[in-house]
Scaffold this active site. Structure first.
Site, PDB file in Angstrom:
ATOM      1  N   LEU A  71      44.058  43.180  45.826  1.00  0.00           N
ATOM      2  CA  LEU A  71      43.704  41.931  46.502  1.00  0.00           C
ATOM      3  C   LEU A  71      44.943  41.082  46.746  1.00  0.00           C
ATOM      4  O   LEU A  71      45.941  41.191  46.041  1.00  0.00           O
ATOM      5  CB  LEU A  71      42.665  41.146  45.688  1.00  0.00           C
ATOM      6  CG  LEU A  71      43.018  40.638  44.282  1.00  0.00           C
ATOM      7  CD1 LEU A  71      43.892  39.406  44.296  1.00  0.00           C
ATOM      8  CD2 LEU A  71      41.740  40.328  43.537  1.00  0.00           C
ATOM      9  N   LYS A  72      44.836  40.245  47.809  1.00  0.00           N
ATOM     10  CA  LYS A  72      45.920  39.314  48.125  1.00  0.00           C
ATOM     11  C   LYS A  72      45.467  37.913  47.757  1.00  0.00           C
ATOM     12  O   LYS A  72      44.364  37.506  48.154  1.00  0.00           O
ATOM     13  CB  LYS A  72      46.245  39.340  49.621  1.00  0.00           C
ATOM     14  CG  LYS A  72      46.705  40.680  50.139  1.00  0.00           C
ATOM     15  CD  LYS A  72      47.115  40.589  51.604  1.00  0.00           C
ATOM     16  CE  LYS A  72      45.947  40.442  52.563  1.00  0.00           C
ATOM     17  NZ  LYS A  72      45.013  41.570  52.632  1.00  0.00           N
ATOM     18  N   GLY A  99      61.944  35.822  56.745  1.00  0.00           N
ATOM     19  CA  GLY A  99      61.744  34.473  56.225  1.00  0.00           C
ATOM     20  C   GLY A  99      62.704  34.199  55.088  1.00  0.00           C
ATOM     21  O   GLY A  99      63.787  34.779  55.024  1.00  0.00           O
ATOM     22  N   CYS A 143      53.461  39.264  41.982  1.00  0.00           N
ATOM     23  CA  CYS A 143      53.428  40.731  42.032  1.00  0.00           C
ATOM     24  C   CYS A 143      54.706  41.382  42.555  1.00  0.00           C
ATOM     25  O   CYS A 143      55.351  42.120  41.810  1.00  0.00           O
ATOM     26  CB  CYS A 143      52.229  41.182  42.863  1.00  0.00           C
ATOM     27  SG  CYS A 143      50.672  40.762  42.067  1.00  0.00           S
ATOM     28  N   LYS A 154      58.001  41.188  40.284  1.00  0.00           N
ATOM     29  CA  LYS A 154      57.944  41.885  38.988  1.00  0.00           C
ATOM     30  C   LYS A 154      57.667  43.368  39.169  1.00  0.00           C
ATOM     31  O   LYS A 154      58.193  44.195  38.427  1.00  0.00           O
ATOM     32  CB  LYS A 154      56.930  41.212  38.054  1.00  0.00           C
ATOM     33  CG  LYS A 154      55.513  41.672  38.189  1.00  0.00           C
ATOM     34  CD  LYS A 154      54.640  41.095  37.088  1.00  0.00           C
ATOM     35  CE  LYS A 154      53.174  41.280  37.388  1.00  0.00           C
ATOM     36  NZ  LYS A 154      52.728  42.629  37.650  1.00  0.00           N
TER      37      LYS A 154
HETATM   38  P1  NAD Z   1      47.021  35.815  35.285  1.00  0.00           P
HETATM   39  O1  NAD Z   1      48.214  35.441  34.514  1.00  0.00           O
HETATM   40  O2  NAD Z   1      46.494  34.893  36.353  1.00  0.00           O
HETATM   41  O3  NAD Z   1      45.812  36.118  34.281  1.00  0.00           O
HETATM   42  C1  NAD Z   1      45.926  36.893  33.144  1.00  0.00           C
HETATM   43  C2  NAD Z   1      44.979  36.330  32.101  1.00  0.00           C
HETATM   44  O4  NAD Z   1      44.908  37.206  30.978  1.00  0.00           O
HETATM   45  C3  NAD Z   1      45.403  34.981  31.533  1.00  0.00           C
HETATM   46  O5  NAD Z   1      44.375  34.037  31.763  1.00  0.00           O
HETATM   47  C4  NAD Z   1      45.595  35.251  30.033  1.00  0.00           C
HETATM   48  O6  NAD Z   1      45.229  34.153  29.221  1.00  0.00           O
HETATM   49  C5  NAD Z   1      44.687  36.417  29.824  1.00  0.00           C
HETATM   50  N1  NAD Z   1      44.958  37.223  28.620  1.00  0.00           N
HETATM   51  C6  NAD Z   1      46.141  37.654  28.121  1.00  0.00           C
HETATM   52  N2  NAD Z   1      45.940  38.393  27.007  1.00  0.00           N
HETATM   53  C7  NAD Z   1      44.613  38.461  26.798  1.00  0.00           C
HETATM   54  C8  NAD Z   1      43.797  39.086  25.826  1.00  0.00           C
HETATM   55  N3  NAD Z   1      44.302  39.833  24.864  1.00  0.00           N
HETATM   56  N4  NAD Z   1      42.460  38.920  25.922  1.00  0.00           N
HETATM   57  C9  NAD Z   1      41.925  38.179  26.903  1.00  0.00           C
HETATM   58  N5  NAD Z   1      42.658  37.561  27.863  1.00  0.00           N
HETATM   59  C10 NAD Z   1      43.985  37.695  27.820  1.00  0.00           C
HETATM   60  O7  NAD Z   1      47.343  37.253  35.919  1.00  0.00           O
HETATM   61  P2  NAD Z   1      46.840  37.871  37.312  1.00  0.00           P
HETATM   62  O8  NAD Z   1      47.631  37.313  38.440  1.00  0.00           O
HETATM   63  O9  NAD Z   1      45.360  37.834  37.356  1.00  0.00           O
HETATM   64  O10 NAD Z   1      47.339  39.373  37.125  1.00  0.00           O
HETATM   65  C11 NAD Z   1      46.749  40.258  36.180  1.00  0.00           C
HETATM   66  C12 NAD Z   1      47.253  41.656  36.465  1.00  0.00           C
HETATM   67  O11 NAD Z   1      46.832  42.085  37.773  1.00  0.00           O
HETATM   68  C13 NAD Z   1      48.767  41.801  36.454  1.00  0.00           C
HETATM   69  O12 NAD Z   1      49.108  43.061  35.965  1.00  0.00           O
HETATM   70  C14 NAD Z   1      49.123  41.715  37.934  1.00  0.00           C
HETATM   71  O13 NAD Z   1      50.320  42.377  38.231  1.00  0.00           O
HETATM   72  C15 NAD Z   1      47.967  42.423  38.579  1.00  0.00           C
HETATM   73  N6  NAD Z   1      47.686  42.021  39.957  1.00  0.00           N
HETATM   74  C16 NAD Z   1      47.753  40.715  40.328  1.00  0.00           C
HETATM   75  C17 NAD Z   1      47.456  40.351  41.644  1.00  0.00           C
HETATM   76  C18 NAD Z   1      47.558  38.919  42.092  1.00  0.00           C
HETATM   77  O14 NAD Z   1      47.527  38.687  43.301  1.00  0.00           O
HETATM   78  N7  NAD Z   1      47.657  37.942  41.199  1.00  0.00           N
HETATM   79  C19 NAD Z   1      47.075  41.325  42.568  1.00  0.00           C
HETATM   80  C20 NAD Z   1      46.976  42.637  42.143  1.00  0.00           C
HETATM   81  C21 NAD Z   1      47.283  42.974  40.842  1.00  0.00           C
END
Ligand code: NAD
Length: 437
Positions: A156-157, A259, A266, A269
């Protein structure tokens, strides 16, 4: 069907809410008490278009629950998705601390067959570590509960997360057993009734697919930024070049915009983590490492253009339009705006910033820094020697040039996302500079 989602951030909250919308009963788990309390009170901790009403509806209809304790729902669910953060470690590798914490909790408490699906972006080999952590906990308990692990990277974006999740281009699932495959098919079938596009594969390939996808997209951005930087030097127009190459079906016209650099939670990292995985295996990914270096340099291009136009920036007033790493989100993780703000303040400039939603997030990240946070785009521009557009929010696209001119002290306009019409800006009296045109 009952599912738990561990980690209630961008990915966890959106996934959980969308699964609930399809009729599944979802418990979203997070260790952050404040986040869970807010959600229980109907307050959505992130800005994502359409999310709030979807959360409210599914909570009201009893399909979406929030808790800080995974064990409170573990006995009832068939599948646990892990969507916790995987932030970069100091050496660029993905920190798997949270992912393995979830695995251990899972191993300590499961009582019946359950699947643990990793949705977080994790390097190849992580599923094996997750499995080992679960086994270790089961061994400590002296019991042999059946379980499976699976990989389901998320594409997702931010800013379009609901739409992306509800009608995905494809869903990638790595599995090791038929039983897990059947459960994953059941979960995703409602999203793809007409055209089932779940790509089942082995787990390492699923883990690698996510990194390869992000590295490819980041490569296109850095590549176009280098083309744009050269266009600037040789007098070519990157917009024309983009159209010229994008009409080649082998290249395609998406993701070819130059840009002031990519940011977000994402690309930066994941590109670093991929390069790190390669180095761990005795291989240097030359292209991927260059993508990252080019991007770091690109974040300073706006400041360099300001210096070229204004000379010494000491005492100069610079207005910034846009702070989030992209439009339709308040996410500022690795946002170019953070680098630009720091470089401007170091150079002695005064910064007046406006963003439709990211000001609170910027205030949090830049606490103690002398930044004026404006009420509107024109308030930011008031008395400014230069205006720099950093994030291409729609409301910035057609400015009232006369009002802008009247508000500003100077007439320098740096278009960090190439959204303005050069002739229009010049006709309004602006010294217009973009990235590569
Ligand atoms: P985020 O930081 O918004 O959320 C992660 C959550 O996990 C936090 O609220 C944190 O408190 C919680 N957490 C940590 N340890 C925990 C535990 N042991 N038990 C319960 N909760 C816990 O992160 P995000 O942006 O949602 O990204 C999550 C993953 O998905 C990452 O690996 C990221 O690379 C990947 N991802 C993110 C996106 C994006 O657009 N943000 C898109 C695709 C993939």
């Amino acid at each position: 069907m009952k599912i738990a989602i561990v980690g209630t951030g961008y990915v966890g909250l959106v996934s959980g809410t969308c699964f609930a919308e399809m009729g599944m009963e979802i418990t979203c788990v997070d260790t952050d008490n404040r986040k869970i309390d807010s959600l229980k009170n109907g307050i959505i901790p992130i800005y994502e278009p359409g999310l709030e009403e979807l959360v409210k509806r599914n909570v009201e209809e009893g399909r979406l629950h929030f808790t800080t304790d995974l064990t409170s729902c573990l006995d009832d669910v068939e599948v646990v998705f892990s969507a916790v953060g995987t932030p970069p470690d100091e050496d660029g590798s993905a920190d798997l601390k949270y992912v393995l914490d979830v695995a251990r909790t899972f191993g300590r408490h499961i009582k019946k067959y359950t699947v643990l699906v990793t949705k977080s972006t994790v390097p190849v080999g992580t599923a094996q570590k997750v499995k080992a952590a679960i086994r270790e906990e089961l061994d400590k308990r002296g019991c042999d509960v059946e379980f499976d692990v699976a990989s389901n990277p998320e594409f997702l974006k931010e800013g379009a997360a609901i739409k992306d999740f509800m009608s995905p281009d494809r869903v990638v699932v790595g599995v090791e057993s038929e039983r897990a495959k059947e459960l994953m098919t059941k979960i995703y079938r409602p999203f793809m009734l007409n055209n089932f596009r779940v790509l089942f594969m082995d787990i390492p390939s699923a883990e690698m697919t996510k990194y390869a996808a992000n590295a490819m997209l980041a490569t296109r951005i850095s590549f176009m930024n280098e083309i744009a930087n050269l266009c600037d030097r040789v007098g070519a127009n990157v917009d024309m070049v983009r159209k010229g190459i994008g009409s080649d079906a082998r290249i395609g016209n998406k993701f070819l915009y130059s840009g002031c650099g990519y940011g977000g939670s994402c690309f930066p990292k994941d590109v670093k983590a991929l390069a790190h995985t390669a180095r761990e295996h005795g291989y240097t990914m030359q292209v991927v490492e260059a993508v990252e270096r080019v991007n770091e340099l690109q974040k300073s291009v706006v400041v360099e253009k300001l210096q070229q136009s204004l000379g010494d920036l000491r005492g100069k007033v610079v207005a910034l339009w846009g702070l989030s790493f992209k439009p339709e989100t308040d996410d500022m993780r690795e946002a170019p705006a953070l680098v630009i703000i720091d470089r401007l303040l170091e150079a002695g400039a005064e910064v007046r910033a406006y963003d439709p939603v990211a000001i609170p997030e910027c205030q949090r990240r830049c606490a103690g820094k002398a930044i004026y946070y404006a009420q509107s785009p024109y308030d930011a521009a008031t008395g400014a020697d230069a205006l720099a557009l950093i994030t291409e929010w729609k409301q910035f696209r057609i400015p009232d040039w006369t009002r802008l001119q009247a508000a500003m002290r100077g007439n320098v306009l740096i278009d960090g996302r190439n959204i303005f019409d050069k002739e229009e800006a010049a006709a309004a009296g602006f010294l217009y500079r973009a990235i590569g045109k």
